[in-house]
Design a protein around this motif. Structure first.
Motif, PDB file in Angstrom:
ATOM      1  N   LEU A  15      46.471 108.150  77.592  1.00 41.82           N
ATOM      2  CA  LEU A  15      46.589 108.715  76.243  1.00 41.82           C
ATOM      3  C   LEU A  15      45.709 109.950  76.088  1.00 41.82           C
ATOM      4  CD1 LEU A  15      46.643 105.413  74.168  1.00 41.82           C
ATOM      5  CD2 LEU A  15      48.538 106.993  74.493  1.00 41.82           C
ATOM      6  N   PHE A  16      44.495 109.918  76.630  1.00 41.25           N
ATOM      7  CA  PHE A  16      43.614 111.076  76.517  1.00 41.25           C
ATOM      8  C   PHE A  16      44.152 112.249  77.328  1.00 41.25           C
ATOM      9  CE2 PHE A  16      40.110 107.950  75.460  1.00 41.25           C
ATOM     10  CZ  PHE A  16      40.032 108.336  74.134  1.00 41.25           C
ATOM     11  N   ALA A  17      44.719 111.977  78.509  1.00 41.36           N
ATOM     12  CA  ALA A  17      45.317 113.049  79.295  1.00 41.36           C
ATOM     13  C   ALA A  17      46.524 113.639  78.569  1.00 41.36           C
ATOM     14  CB  ALA A  17      45.726 112.528  80.674  1.00 41.36           C
ATOM     15  N   THR A  18      47.323 112.764  77.932  1.00 42.90           N
ATOM     16  CA  THR A  18      48.483 113.230  77.167  1.00 42.90           C
ATOM     17  C   THR A  18      48.032 114.047  75.965  1.00 42.90           C
ATOM     18  OG1 THR A  18      49.668 111.225  77.857  1.00 42.90           O
ATOM     19  CG2 THR A  18      50.607 112.498  76.037  1.00 42.90           C
ATOM     20  N   MET A  19      46.917 113.639  75.346  1.00 45.28           N
ATOM     21  CA  MET A  19      46.358 114.427  74.256  1.00 45.28           C
ATOM     22  C   MET A  19      46.027 115.827  74.744  1.00 45.28           C
ATOM     23  SD  MET A  19      42.787 113.883  72.130  1.00 45.28           S
ATOM     24  CE  MET A  19      41.826 114.488  73.522  1.00 45.28           C
ATOM     25  N   VAL A  60      43.145 108.672  68.402  1.00 45.22           N
ATOM     26  CA  VAL A  60      42.843 107.385  67.774  1.00 45.22           C
ATOM     27  C   VAL A  60      43.332 106.232  68.642  1.00 45.22           C
ATOM     28  CG1 VAL A  60      43.332 105.906  65.785  1.00 45.22           C
ATOM     29  CG2 VAL A  60      42.852 108.333  65.438  1.00 45.22           C
ATOM     30  N   LEU A  61      44.577 106.328  69.136  1.00 43.90           N
ATOM     31  CA  LEU A  61      45.115 105.270  69.984  1.00 43.90           C
ATOM     32  C   LEU A  61      44.309 105.131  71.275  1.00 43.90           C
ATOM     33  CD1 LEU A  61      48.948 105.906  69.545  1.00 43.90           C
ATOM     34  CD2 LEU A  61      47.603 104.020  68.593  1.00 43.90           C
ATOM     35  N   GLY A  62      43.908 106.268  71.847  1.00 49.17           N
ATOM     36  CA  GLY A  62      43.096 106.225  73.053  1.00 49.17           C
ATOM     37  C   GLY A  62      41.770 105.535  72.807  1.00 49.17           C
ATOM     38  N   GLN A  63      41.165 105.809  71.652  1.00 50.69           N
ATOM     39  CA  GLN A  63      39.887 105.177  71.332  1.00 50.69           C
ATOM     40  C   GLN A  63      40.043 103.677  71.141  1.00 50.69           C
ATOM     41  OE1 GLN A  63      36.749 106.810  71.185  1.00 50.69           O
ATOM     42  NE2 GLN A  63      36.239 104.653  71.350  1.00 50.69           N
ATOM     43  N   ILE A  64      41.156 103.267  70.524  1.00 51.82           N
ATOM     44  CA  ILE A  64      41.406 101.836  70.338  1.00 51.82           C
ATOM     45  C   ILE A  64      41.554 101.141  71.698  1.00 51.82           C
ATOM     46  CG2 ILE A  64      43.095 100.150  69.504  1.00 51.82           C
ATOM     47  CD1 ILE A  64      43.647 102.068  67.171  1.00 51.82           C
ATOM     48  N   CYS A  65      42.308 101.755  72.595  1.00 53.53           N
ATOM     49  CA  CYS A  65      42.485 101.178  73.935  1.00 53.53           C
ATOM     50  C   CYS A  65      41.164 101.121  74.685  1.00 53.53           C
ATOM     51  CB  CYS A  65      43.509 101.993  74.722  1.00 53.53           C
ATOM     52  SG  CYS A  65      45.199 101.880  74.092  1.00 53.53           S
ATOM     53  N   LEU A  66      40.351 102.180  74.532  1.00 54.47           N
ATOM     54  CA  LEU A  66      39.042 102.210  75.181  1.00 54.47           C
ATOM     55  C   LEU A  66      38.171 101.075  74.662  1.00 54.47           C
ATOM     56  CD1 LEU A  66      37.493 104.114  77.194  1.00 54.47           C
ATOM     57  CD2 LEU A  66      36.479 105.163  75.173  1.00 54.47           C
ATOM     58  N   THR A  67      38.217 100.842  73.355  1.00 55.94           N
ATOM     59  CA  THR A  67      37.440  99.772  72.744  1.00 55.94           C
ATOM     60  C   THR A  67      37.890  98.415  73.269  1.00 55.94           C
ATOM     61  OG1 THR A  67      37.168 101.092  70.739  1.00 55.94           O
ATOM     62  CG2 THR A  67      36.729  98.742  70.559  1.00 55.94           C
ATOM     63  N   ARG A  68      39.220  98.220  73.369  1.00 58.22           N
ATOM     64  CA  ARG A  68      39.737  96.959  73.893  1.00 58.22           C
ATOM     65  C   ARG A  68      39.331  96.757  75.349  1.00 58.22           C
ATOM     66  NH1 ARG A  68      43.891  94.300  71.357  1.00 58.22           N
ATOM     67  NH2 ARG A  68      43.369  92.707  72.906  1.00 58.22           N
ATOM     68  N   ALA A  69      39.320  97.830  76.128  1.00 57.35           N
ATOM     69  CA  ALA A  69      38.961  97.723  77.537  1.00 57.35           C
ATOM     70  C   ALA A  69      37.536  97.235  77.713  1.00 57.35           C
ATOM     71  CB  ALA A  69      39.145  99.068  78.234  1.00 57.35           C
ATOM     72  N   TYR A  70      36.643  97.642  76.804  1.00 58.08           N
ATOM     73  CA  TYR A  70      35.231  97.281  76.910  1.00 58.08           C
ATOM     74  C   TYR A  70      34.870  96.085  76.021  1.00 58.08           C
ATOM     75  CZ  TYR A  70      33.876 101.450  79.539  1.00 58.08           C
ATOM     76  OH  TYR A  70      33.728 102.413  80.504  1.00 58.08           O
ATOM     77  N   ALA A  71      35.867  95.495  75.357  1.00 59.20           N
ATOM     78  CA  ALA A  71      35.587  94.492  74.331  1.00 59.20           C
ATOM     79  C   ALA A  71      34.841  93.285  74.867  1.00 59.20           C
ATOM     80  CB  ALA A  71      36.900  94.040  73.676  1.00 59.20           C
ATOM     81  N   SER A  72      35.121  92.895  76.089  1.00 61.40           N
ATOM     82  CA  SER A  72      34.493  91.701  76.648  1.00 61.40           C
ATOM     83  C   SER A  72      33.428  92.019  77.685  1.00 61.40           C
ATOM     84  CB  SER A  72      35.568  90.807  77.279  1.00 61.40           C
ATOM     85  OG  SER A  72      36.495  90.409  76.309  1.00 61.40           O
TER      86      SER A  72
END
Length: 317
Positions: free
Chosen positions: A21-25, A231-243
């Motif tokens: 998503l960040f690369a697409t941005m 925003v979507l990239g940040q959400i995915c990043l947050t989920r990736a680090y959530a645990s």
């Protein structure tokens, strides 16, 4: 009962999606740069982030916005927005893969700061022995930069390349500040919200200073996805680090360079010579090596209370 830990494959998939998503941005930023300047792109990116987060956390009321750390947020915005402006400018002027690689050098620059701190706070000879692997990872990254930024750019691209390099340096300061906010207990969503707010206001101020571009619906069509993808990239990043951050997830951020390289060849016909690809590979290797050393504790840093800072997602600029 605590939430079950997310499996490593799921974490990895979330990080791969975030990098994509960040690369697409970056692609949309490059297209938008033909119609508007960097300040306007930063303004729209921040504004969409503010609106999206305000809507998402609308049921939290004022508790979501209340912070006891305005000064720390201010400094995070100063360095973060400056890095973002530099990065967006570089994307518009040099190949997308090159701009992405220079921005992702933040891990190498963070290693530089930690290495310098070790030399200052330890006996120099002992520091050099203990930080030898770290010094090697830094050297590897800078060899990559020398190959990637060899003097074959035109005059305008040379300046843009320096700006892109600067974006990575300043981004390292931004990530360190995000870690400091995490140690202070500030929720990640609030950090992202105030960063988006600072980006919107700073972009608006810069736009007033240099002037607004002519209203162009094509430009608006390129700008809106920039904010949404961020925003979507940040959400995915947050989920990736959530645990909790894993080495696999931390290093998969460099897949963004691969995605950007594919876009460069596919959409922009930006053919890079083999020496540039070698330089990009060395930068990726240096960054991964520095990350491994940081996670394993091989880097000697000032002692701090035990906090799970590594598990906090960084707010991507």
């Amino acid at each position: 009962m605590p939430a079950p830990l997310m499996s490593a494959p799921k974490q990895a998939l979330w990080m791969l999606l975030a990098a994509f998503l960040f690369a697409t941005m970056g692609v949309f930023v490059k297209f938008a740069s033909a119609y508007v300047h960097s300040f306007e792109i930063v303004m729209v990116r921040g504004l969409i982030g503010v609106l999206a987060l305000a809507w998402w956390y609308r049921k939290s009321g004022w508790a979501f916005y209340r912070t006891q750390l305005p000064g720390m947020h201010l400094w995070r915005n100063v360095v973060g927005v400056t890095s973002l402006c530099c990065w967006f400018y570089a994307i518009g002027e040099i190949p997308l893969a090159t701009a992405m690689t220079l921005q992702y050098m933040s891990s190498v620059w963070m290693a530089v700061f930690l290495f310098a701190g070790a030399l200052i706070f330890q006996q120099q000879r002992a520091a050099m022995r203990q930080q030898g692997p770290l010094f090697a990872s830094i050297l590897l990254g800078f060899v990559g930069v020398a190959l990637l930024l060899r003097p074959t750019f035109s005059a305008d691209q040379g300046f843009a390349a320096v700006i892109g390099l600067l974006s990575g340096i300043i981004s390292a300061f931004a990530y360190l500040q995000v870690a400091a906010l995490a140690r202070a207990g500030e929720p990640d969503a609030r950090v992202v919200f105030y960063f988006s707010l600072g980006a919107a206001l700073s972009g608006l101020g810069g736009t007033f200073a240099v002037g607004f571009s002519p209203l162009n619906w094509v430009a608006i069509g390129w700008l809106i996805p920039v904010g949404l993808l961020a925003v979507l990239g940040q959400i995915c990043l947050t989920r990736a680090y959530a645990s909790g951050a894993t080495l696999l997830v931390a290093n998969l951020q460099y897949s963004g360079i691969i995605f950007a390289s594919a876009y460069s060849v596919w959409l922009f016909a930006e053919v890079l010579p083999w020496v540039s690809w070698l330089g990009m590979g060395l930068i990726i290797a240096g960054g991964i090596w520095a990350t491994l050393l940081r996670r394993s504790g091989a880097m000697v840093t000032p002692k701090t209370p035990p906090q799970n800072v590594a598990s906090q997602p960084s707010s991507k600029p």
